[in-house]
Write an enzyme that holds these catalytic residues in place. Structure first.
Site, PDB file in Angstrom:
ATOM      1  CE  LYS A 190      -5.438  -2.663 -17.298  1.00  0.00           C
ATOM      2  NZ  LYS A 190      -5.803  -1.726 -16.203  1.00  0.00           N
ATOM      3  CB  THR A 244     -11.782  -6.070  -1.055  1.00  0.00           C
ATOM      4  OG1 THR A 244     -10.656  -6.072  -0.172  1.00  0.00           O
ATOM      5  CG2 THR A 244     -12.674  -7.258  -0.722  1.00  0.00           C
ATOM      6  CB  ALA A 245     -14.848  -3.889  -4.935  1.00  0.00           C
ATOM      7  CD  GLU A 264      -1.588  -7.524  -1.261  1.00  0.00           C
ATOM      8  OE1 GLU A 264      -2.488  -6.999  -0.548  1.00  0.00           O
ATOM      9  OE2 GLU A 264      -0.703  -6.880  -1.819  1.00  0.00           O
ATOM     10  CB  CYS A 298      -2.377  -3.088   0.446  1.00  0.00           C
ATOM     11  SG  CYS A 298      -0.835  -4.011   0.296  1.00  0.00           S
ATOM     12  CD  GLU A 395      -7.384  -0.715   1.379  1.00  0.00           C
ATOM     13  OE1 GLU A 395      -6.218  -1.083   1.620  1.00  0.00           O
ATOM     14  OE2 GLU A 395      -8.072  -1.215   0.468  1.00  0.00           O
TER      15      GLU A 395
END
Length: 491
Positions: A190, A244-245, A264, A298, A395
């Site tokens: 996806k 991260t969320a 990751e 990232c 970030e």
């Protein structure tokens, strides 16, 4: 533009299920934009839960039938190597498609998204024939005197849900698909709804290479599509790269049924420049570390910590270099700063910069949007920051770096580690003793010395703390796509 790219953009894109393009059940479609112009480049289907069920069912049927996992490993290797050959043969087509969809420089698309991906593909294809177990001595035979032969074997985990991000959609998608297929798993990929185009083309090339129908499926769609995939009871593992969320949300879902995950996630990555580093080397490293792909990496070096003795010279030289970078569309090879991926993301980046200004930080250069069509943000350097400012903790994922002085190595280490993330870090020095002292103390999954953003398929990649769970790359990466089974035979 390559005529193959133009033809692909005008196609009525569907889902890729059971070896062929299929229409989605619903009529909803998603516009895909060219970040250089802000215009619609293509449209793709938006898969709903029933579409996800069809894709997972295809992958599960293929796995249960053993049409992929049951092949001799050397045959899987041969097919995956042919897949890589087809990607290479269509390299210019794929590079242009990636640039049009993501906005990045065509130079990066050719070098990394296609060129580096070929290395990863061939590396993982080779690992298909290197999956091994161990023979074991039984230390406590029962009953005493009995004899046993024991060994371990690794078996493919099953259906893998692979969810890839929008910054390097083709390359990171392949980082997930290739080890899963090499291990004998079947896959439902996806891609991000923002950048799905190269993934759709990859699915076609995989089938052309000989990957059996059902072994590689693809669904396009939004967050609801991804949630349906993660929640599907027949998915055995989720591999995700992204925020991260979202990674935390996947982990919470996975916990309910102990679903295997590889996550990751984000990075707020420091680069430390000691006073002995050459100024030209330091500035070049900061630009490559912080502004590659307009900072949409990232692993990007977004927090620059510079020895006070060289701080003023470094800041002046970096500002001059960054301020002179050419801004333009990705298809122009002369463009050094290309658009970010979307209008929404551009506005988020500008919001971060404005918040930093309100907090008392100083924008040294950049900090605004050029007056031109598309989703551009000028490369931005921010000084007079403190580590508790939002700009130093969240970030940004854009062409924005903060630059802060430090007085000694102890302060630099403390500032670098003062984050809830720990993906990467870099240290810039010619002092070997300081290198060997500082590197073990930096809390990051990868620490580079006198370089940044250097990754390799043989070098494990992943993060400490909230930067994720597990590691990509390296020979051990296949382990997360397998179950370890112990076999004990009375002899």
């Amino acid at each position: 533009m390559d005529p193959r790219v133009q033809a692909f953009l005008t196609k009525q894109h569907g889902l890729f299920i059971d070896g062929a393009t299929r229409e989605a059940k619903g009529s909803r479609r998603i516009d895909v934009f060219d970040p250089a112009t802000g215009e619609v480049a293509a449209t793709v289907a938006c898969a709903d839960a029933s579409d996800v069920d069809r894709a997972v069912a295809s992958a599960k049927a293929a796995f249960d039938a053993g049409i992929w996992s049951g092949l001799p490993p050397v045959e899987r290797e041969r097919i995956l190597l042919k897949f890589a050959d087809l990607v290479e043969a269509h390299g210019e087509e794929l590079a242009q498609l990636e640039t049009i969809n993501q906005g990045k420089s065509i130079n990066i698309a050719r070098m990394l998204d296609v060129g580096a991906s070929l290395g990863y593909m061939r590396y993982y294809a080779g690992l298909a024939t290197k999956i091994t177990g161990q023979t074991l001595d039984v230390s406590i035979p029962l009953p005493p005197g009995a004899r046993y032969t024991a060994f371990t074997r690794r078996e493919p985990v099953g259906v893998v849900a692979a969810i890839s991000p929008w910054n390097f959609p083709m390359m990171i998608g392949l980082w997930k698909v290739m080890p899963a297929l090499a291990a004998g798993c079947t896959v439902v990929l996806k891609p991000s709804e923002v950048t799905p185009l190269t993934s759709l083309r990859l699915a076609e090339l995989a089938i052309e290479a000989g990957v059996p129908a059902g072994a590689f499926n693809l669904v396009t769609g939004d967050g609801a599509t991804g949630a349906a995939l993660v929640n599907h009871p027949d998915v055995a593992k989720v591999t995700f790269t992204g925020s991260t969320a979202t990674g935390k949300a996947i982990a919470r879902t996975a916990a309910d049924r102990l679903l295997k995950t590889s996550l990751e996630l984000g990075g707020k990555n420091p680069a430390i420049f000691l006073k002995d580093v050459a100024l030209e080397q330091a500035v070049g490293g900061a630009i490559m570390g912080g502004f590659l792909n307009s900072g949409q990496v990232c692993a990007a070096a977004s927090r620059l910590y510079v020895a006070r003795e060289i701080f003023d010279d470094f800041l002046g030289a970096l500002s001059q270099a960054v301020g002179g970078m050419a801004i333009g569309p990705g298809l122009d090879p002369a463009s050094q700063v290309t658009p970010v991926v979307s209008a929404l993301h551009r506005d988020k980046i500008i919001g971060h910069i404005e918040e930093a200004r309100r907090a008392g930080a100083r924008v040294v250069t950049g900090g605004d949007m050029p007056n031109r069509p598309g989703y551009y943000v000028r490369p931005t350097i921010i000084a007079d920051t403190t580590n508790d400012m939002v700009i130093c903790r969240q970030e940004v994922f854009g062409p924005v770096v903060t630059v802060m002085p430090f007085s000694d190595e102890e302060e630099a280490i403390r500032l670098a580690n003062d984050t809830n993330m720990g993906l990467t870090a870099s240290l810039w020095t010619n002092d070997l003793a300081k290198t060997m002292n500082i590197v073990p103390r930096l809390k990051a999954g990868t620490v580079w010395v006198n370089s940044h953003n250097m990754i390799d398929p043989n070098m494990p990649f992943g993060g400490y703390k909230e930067s994720g769970i597990g590691r990509d790359f390296g020979t051990s990466a296949l382990d997360s796509y397998t179950e370890l089974k112990s076999v004990c035979i009375a002899t």
